[in-house]
Structures are given as C-alpha cells and as structure tokens.
Write a protein that holds these residues in place. Sequence first.
Motif, PDB file in Angstrom:
ATOM      1  N   SER A   1      -1.924  -7.129  -8.683  1.00  0.00           N
ATOM      2  CA  SER A   1      -2.249  -6.567  -9.766  1.00  0.00           C
ATOM      3  C   SER A   1      -2.899  -5.112  -9.509  1.00  0.00           C
ATOM      4  CB  SER A   1      -3.356  -7.209 -10.743  1.00  0.00           C
ATOM      5  OG  SER A   1      -2.656  -8.338 -11.471  1.00  0.00           O
ATOM      6  N   ALA A   2      -3.700  -5.088  -8.566  1.00  0.00           N
ATOM      7  CA  ALA A   2      -4.322  -3.925  -8.224  1.00  0.00           C
ATOM      8  C   ALA A   2      -3.355  -2.887  -7.745  1.00  0.00           C
ATOM      9  CB  ALA A   2      -5.310  -3.906  -7.071  1.00  0.00           C
ATOM     10  N   ALA A   3      -2.162  -3.434  -6.670  1.00  0.00           N
ATOM     11  CA  ALA A   3      -1.127  -2.580  -6.275  1.00  0.00           C
ATOM     12  C   ALA A   3      -0.232  -2.023  -7.440  1.00  0.00           C
ATOM     13  CB  ALA A   3      -0.414  -3.382  -5.336  1.00  0.00           C
ATOM     14  N   LEU A   4       0.026  -2.889  -8.156  1.00  0.00           N
ATOM     15  CA  LEU A   4       1.068  -2.341  -9.437  1.00  0.00           C
ATOM     16  C   LEU A   4       0.176  -1.287 -10.283  1.00  0.00           C
ATOM     17  CD1 LEU A   4       2.393  -6.087 -10.754  1.00  0.00           C
ATOM     18  CD2 LEU A   4       3.673  -4.106  -9.512  1.00  0.00           C
ATOM     19  N   ALA A   5      -0.954  -1.493 -10.557  1.00  0.00           N
ATOM     20  CA  ALA A   5      -1.779  -0.498 -11.320  1.00  0.00           C
ATOM     21  C   ALA A   5      -1.753   0.730 -10.496  1.00  0.00           C
ATOM     22  CB  ALA A   5      -3.267  -0.937 -11.369  1.00  0.00           C
TER      23      ALA A   5
ATOM     24  N   LYS B   1       0.673  -1.259  -0.099  1.00  0.00           N
ATOM     25  CA  LYS B   1       0.014  -0.086  -0.121  1.00  0.00           C
ATOM     26  C   LYS B   1       0.948   1.267  -0.193  1.00  0.00           C
ATOM     27  CE  LYS B   1      -3.606  -2.475   2.581  1.00  0.00           C
ATOM     28  NZ  LYS B   1      -2.879  -3.730   2.386  1.00  0.00           N
ATOM     29  N   LEU B   2       0.507   2.177  -0.479  1.00  0.00           N
ATOM     30  CA  LEU B   2       0.944   3.525  -0.855  1.00  0.00           C
ATOM     31  C   LEU B   2       1.534   4.226   0.513  1.00  0.00           C
ATOM     32  CD1 LEU B   2       1.625   6.047  -2.826  1.00  0.00           C
ATOM     33  CD2 LEU B   2      -0.591   7.046  -1.803  1.00  0.00           C
ATOM     34  N   ASN B   3       2.828   4.538   0.726  1.00  0.00           N
ATOM     35  CA  ASN B   3       3.328   5.590   1.567  1.00  0.00           C
ATOM     36  C   ASN B   3       4.249   6.707   0.884  1.00  0.00           C
ATOM     37  OD1 ASN B   3       3.550   4.190   4.591  1.00  0.00           O
ATOM     38  ND2 ASN B   3       3.379   2.348   3.231  1.00  0.00           N
ATOM     39  N   VAL B   4       4.075   7.741   1.514  1.00  0.00           N
ATOM     40  CA  VAL B   4       4.792   8.794   0.907  1.00  0.00           C
ATOM     41  C   VAL B   4       5.720   9.344   2.118  1.00  0.00           C
ATOM     42  CG1 VAL B   4       2.980   9.342  -0.513  1.00  0.00           C
ATOM     43  CG2 VAL B   4       3.131  10.710   1.453  1.00  0.00           C
ATOM     44  N   GLY B   5       6.852  10.064   1.650  1.00  0.00           N
ATOM     45  CA  GLY B   5       7.617  10.402   2.878  1.00  0.00           C
ATOM     46  C   GLY B   5       8.615  11.587   2.341  1.00  0.00           C
ATOM     47  N   LYS B   6       9.518  12.158   3.168  1.00  0.00           N
ATOM     48  CA  LYS B   6      10.384  12.963   2.570  1.00  0.00           C
ATOM     49  C   LYS B   6      11.384  12.529   1.608  1.00  0.00           C
ATOM     50  CE  LYS B   6      14.236  16.103   4.493  1.00  0.00           C
ATOM     51  NZ  LYS B   6      14.966  16.583   5.627  1.00  0.00           N
ATOM     52  N   LEU B   7      11.578  13.298   0.687  1.00  0.00           N
ATOM     53  CA  LEU B   7      12.685  13.082  -0.452  1.00  0.00           C
ATOM     54  C   LEU B   7      13.797  13.307  -0.152  1.00  0.00           C
ATOM     55  CD1 LEU B   7      12.686  11.924  -3.572  1.00  0.00           C
ATOM     56  CD2 LEU B   7      12.400  14.322  -4.032  1.00  0.00           C
TER      57      LEU B   7
ATOM     58  N   GLY C   1       8.224  -4.488   0.969  1.00  0.00           N
ATOM     59  CA  GLY C   1       7.147  -3.795  -0.326  1.00  0.00           C
ATOM     60  C   GLY C   1       6.582  -5.023  -1.037  1.00  0.00           C
ATOM     61  N   PHE C   2       6.968  -5.052  -2.577  1.00  0.00           N
ATOM     62  CA  PHE C   2       6.435  -6.181  -3.065  1.00  0.00           C
ATOM     63  C   PHE C   2       6.871  -7.564  -3.171  1.00  0.00           C
ATOM     64  CE2 PHE C   2       5.055  -2.096  -5.874  1.00  0.00           C
ATOM     65  CZ  PHE C   2       3.597  -2.691  -6.020  1.00  0.00           C
ATOM     66  N   GLN C   3       8.073  -7.547  -2.409  1.00  0.00           N
ATOM     67  CA  GLN C   3       8.763  -8.751  -2.138  1.00  0.00           C
ATOM     68  C   GLN C   3       7.797  -9.853  -1.453  1.00  0.00           C
ATOM     69  OE1 GLN C   3      11.360 -11.738  -1.842  1.00  0.00           O
ATOM     70  NE2 GLN C   3      11.915 -10.132  -3.050  1.00  0.00           N
ATOM     71  N   THR C   4       7.106  -9.221  -0.288  1.00  0.00           N
ATOM     72  CA  THR C   4       6.231 -10.140   0.781  1.00  0.00           C
ATOM     73  C   THR C   4       5.258 -10.883  -0.341  1.00  0.00           C
ATOM     74  OG1 THR C   4       6.792  -8.859   2.453  1.00  0.00           O
ATOM     75  CG2 THR C   4       5.078 -10.397   2.557  1.00  0.00           C
ATOM     76  N   ILE C   5       4.633 -10.269  -0.950  1.00  0.00           N
ATOM     77  CA  ILE C   5       3.475 -10.994  -1.818  1.00  0.00           C
ATOM     78  C   ILE C   5       3.892 -11.763  -2.884  1.00  0.00           C
ATOM     79  CG2 ILE C   5       2.833  -8.999  -3.184  1.00  0.00           C
ATOM     80  CD1 ILE C   5       0.003  -9.756  -3.067  1.00  0.00           C
ATOM     81  N   VAL C   6       5.117 -11.574  -3.609  1.00  0.00           N
ATOM     82  CA  VAL C   6       5.527 -12.141  -4.560  1.00  0.00           C
ATOM     83  C   VAL C   6       6.012 -13.326  -4.149  1.00  0.00           C
ATOM     84  CG1 VAL C   6       7.561 -12.285  -6.080  1.00  0.00           C
ATOM     85  CG2 VAL C   6       5.942 -10.085  -6.100  1.00  0.00           C
ATOM     86  N   ARG C   7       6.838 -13.338  -2.851  1.00  0.00           N
ATOM     87  CA  ARG C   7       7.598 -14.480  -2.256  1.00  0.00           C
ATOM     88  C   ARG C   7       6.459 -15.764  -1.718  1.00  0.00           C
ATOM     89  NH1 ARG C   7       9.876 -17.002  -3.704  1.00  0.00           N
ATOM     90  NH2 ARG C   7      10.658 -18.290  -1.555  1.00  0.00           N
ATOM     91  N   VAL C   8       5.283 -15.041  -1.252  1.00  0.00           N
ATOM     92  CA  VAL C   8       4.233 -15.891  -0.928  1.00  0.00           C
ATOM     93  C   VAL C   8       3.672 -16.618  -2.140  1.00  0.00           C
ATOM     94  CG1 VAL C   8       1.884 -16.049   0.304  1.00  0.00           C
ATOM     95  CG2 VAL C   8       3.696 -14.808   1.385  1.00  0.00           C
ATOM     96  N   MET C   9       3.272 -15.797  -3.078  1.00  0.00           N
ATOM     97  CA  MET C   9       2.838 -16.336  -4.585  1.00  0.00           C
ATOM     98  C   MET C   9       3.862 -17.562  -4.974  1.00  0.00           C
ATOM     99  SD  MET C   9       1.098 -12.654  -6.082  1.00  0.00           S
ATOM    100  CE  MET C   9       0.270 -13.566  -7.371  1.00  0.00           C
TER     101      MET C   9
END
Length: 578
Positions: A226-230, A161-167, A264-272
């Motif tokens: 797919s929803a997160a990537l979109a 899910k989206l997180n924003v912070g200082k650049l 980030g995306f690592q967790t869901i990808v490894r589970v899948m």
Amino acid sequence: MIEDVKSASLNRKTPSDATPFEREQLRFFLSSGDLAATLSEFNPSLAWLPYLSEMKLIQSERQLIAWIERNFFDVDAVRDVAANIHFFGRETADFLEFRLNAHRADLPPLLMKSWSLVIRHMRTAKAGFAQNEWFEIEPQLKRGDHSAHLLERLANALRPKLNVGKLISWFETGKDEVPERPSDLMTIDYEVDDNLQADDVLAAWPTNAEPEIDEILLAQLTIALSAALADATDAGVESNQGYSTSDTDVPSVAKHGQNEYRSGFQTIVRVMAEIWTRLVEKSSGKALVIAERWSNSPFRLVRRLAMFAFADSAVPVDVVAKFLIDVPLGELFVTNSSVEAYRLIRARWRDFTQEQQQQIVLRICEGPPRSWFRESADVDRHIDRSRFDMLSDMVRDGIDIGHQAAQVLAEIRSRWPNWEQKPAEQAGFHVWVGSDDGELSDDPDKLKDIADSELVAEAKKIAASAGFMEGDSWHGLCLSDPDRALRGLEAAAKNGDWPKDYWEQLLWSRKDYRNSVTEPKIAERLLEWPAATFGAVAPAASAWLEAHAKTLSETLLWRLWDRIADATLIETSEPADA
C-alpha cells in the motif's frame, strides 16, 4: 577560443549539435581550471554530462552539484540528469535537496516534483553488490527466525521502490511538446531491490509456518504494498482509473505464464497471493480477515488481490457477491483488474443466488464508465467491446446470462458483426504474449520482414505509434528469437545507438539461444558498451551474468564481472593533488 566556448554554452548546444572541433574546444577549456566553478559559470547543456565522463574530466560527483542547481528551472536538465542518474549517489542528493528547498517557492510544481523524484532516486542508489538484503534475510528464514523485525525487513525488501531513468520515447514524441507530469520528462518505475524473485521467497518461507505467522507476514506485506502504491500514485504513474504501472508489472495475480519476465509490483503480489493460499488451508477465518481487508483498500492492485482470494470456495458467497456488486465498475472490464474479475466470475458464479446473479449481470450489461476512456477515443466502441468480451465468455463457460443480457449481447453482435471471441485462455487479458513463440497476439509479425540492421529503429517507430495497451514488438522478439534481437542491437551499436531498455529486455529474457555464439557475443558487446552510460544497464547485465556464469568462458566472465562491479560503485573520491 574562450569566447567561442562561452558563446557555445550560451547557445546551449548539445553534443549532437556540436562539431568535433567544438567538442575538443570544450574539453580543453574545462580541463584547464576548476571544473565545478567553470561548469556553473558557463553552464553548458547537461546533455554533455556523459561526454565529460568519457573525456575523464569528472573526478567526483560533487563537481556537478552547482551546475545542476543552476539548471533547476530547465525541463531539459531534468531529462538529462535522469538519463544519467547512475552518476549520482546519496552525497549529491543531500546537497541538492537542501538547495532545492531554497527554490521551493519559485519553482513551478512540475519541476519541483520532478527534481524531488530524481533526488530520491539518487539517495537510494546502491554502491555495489554488498548490500543485498535478501541474502541476509534468506538464511535466517530457513533457520526458523520469524521475528517481527525480520518480517518487517522482508516486507521492505519486497516493497517496490522508485527508479528514474531516461525517457526513451522523448525524441519520438517531440521536444516541443509541453510536459505536464514528471513521467513526460523521465521514466518512472518501481522495482524490487536486488532483482528479488517471488519463487526465491516462497521457497524460503516454510509451508508449515503457523497461521499466525503467515497472517503477520501478510499484514506487513499489505502495508508495504500500500505504501508503494501510494508513492507511485503521488509520482503520477499509478491510478485507480486507466492503465498504470501496476498493470504493466502484474498481468495476473494468480500464477500464469503471462507473468514471465515481469518485475516491479509482480514480486510482492505473487508472494502475497501464494502465502494467502497457504493460509486459507490452515485457517480460513484468518485468511478471510486478510482478504476482506484487501477488498476495502483504496488501491486497485490490492483489490485485485481480494478478487484473487474471493475465487476460493472457502470465502462465503455473500462476501463475494457483495464485492462484485460494489467494486468500481471499471475494474470488471478495463486494465488488468479484468483478469481477476473474469477468473472470479468463472469460479463462483454458480454459488450465487439467482438474485445475486441478476445484480451482477446487470452491472456487466452496463459496461465500464465512459469516464475511464479518453475523450478522443471511440468510447461507445470500447464499451461495446468490453461488454461483448465478458458476456460472450460467460456464455462459452455455460453460464445462463438471462434474457436481458442475451439481448444486449445480440445487439452488440449486430453492430459489430466481424467481432470474434478471444481464445478462452486469453479472456480478461488486454495484452497477450504467446507462451510458445513469444509473439504478441495484439502485435503479430511486425518485425518479421525487417532487416536485422533496421530492427531497433523499426521497433522504436512501432513503440512510438503504439495505441493504448497494444503489445510490445521488441519484447516479443526477445522472447521468440533472442539471437535475432542481439543482431539488431549489434547493428544499432555500430551506429552508436545503445538503447538501454531494449538491451534490458534481451538480458532479462531467459530463453535459450539457438546460436552458440550469441552468449559470448552478448558478453563482448557489454564489454564494449560506452563507459559513460554502462552503469544504467549494469543491474540487468549483472543478472544476465549470474544466469550464464557456468557457461561463459572464464576470460569473458571475469572481465565482465569486473566491469559491472566498477560501474556499480559510485565515485566519490576527490581528485588527487597535482
């Protein structure tokens, strides 16, 4: 004095520009009336936000809403609010969204998009430890509950899910540069709630689950991914061409040491990937349906999952060959998709017919499309390097690449006689963190001879000038010598510099400390962290505290626990009546 303060606000001075006297003037002026009305009327720079908190002037986030609205047209305001996003929660988001929509026709697209992302982060910010979704799901899974509702909840818990912070790189890249996308104003990451780890989910998911249940879970996870990537694509940090956030998060779809400390995306990808591996042993037909669905996805990361699956011998060779012949050519070479491409070619090459091999090797000889590289880059050199790496790796694996490909490889060698092959274990990886010493092969020893007092400053300089897909020196230091990384951060802290991302990398590092004082010193420094910005590092501090709870002294443990708990609670109470 009031006129002086008005003048300072009109000049939009930031805390770094103001003298101690001017800061005291502002504190006195803002404490003498209605803070919300005063901020909105005189409109100082939003960079003052953490300092107002330190001065104990802010009693509720609602006091800041009108001030932010007045700055909707200011790109610096986006930067400042994103840098202090931990101050805000759902209540502010609801008010700001309503007011932002009123400006929709007037705001430039960049600002409209940026504020929308900031508001989304505010809305999903958590109020504390109590909302840990996984802690509710895990016991139900272990009791054998595989209902559709629970699997949907699990998929949502694993969705980044989206997180924003200082650049962090903003000051190095120059304030005068014209921003073109939201990521030029703030960091945009996608993280899994509660620091949920793939190993936790896989341990709770039964290995003997019925194949139909595995299939349903994979379908739900595919929808969530797919929803997160979109969403990440819409936010401008994910792309089917070029290095993007999923490449940073997922060095390898298969289990690999390079995935260590990634999120980030690592967790869901490894589970899948692992659930699919279990499914293919139970029902190759159901597993093939899932894998082919992945191969037809519009998202590159999902197609990487297909490449991972197609390496399994249970997948018909014609399906694999067709995929390699049809997949966008750049995915064989560029970005971390190449990791799965190398793995797939190694695993299935000898299964292909001679005709299929020839079609695939001709694609490899063609190399990645020129459009995948920046116009200013040495495109011909990059294309040569991509073809050289893959063809030479195939030869090393004993693959007969044929006369035409051998001639292409020979021509490349003649143009670049000093090129050497990467070690076999690094084939396909563009960034490599050494598994033993934690140094980056693309960035060796850059911090080796730097004094501890200069470590953070030097690491920032290296990061600011790093080229495309180069290694991260600070990350390597946190893995190889976390004790020294702490000494560098302590020296920076003495000068008032508390770089959140650098601290997070140390806190997420699970390497053992050589010095017995490192662990308590980390706790002590976290207790000293400026109150105005501690909320931003609190999630990483919480994870670190959990890992060290059994070895910290009780005094440090409970003091730090209380501080993290306080920092993660969003302040919404109104100031008490005088």
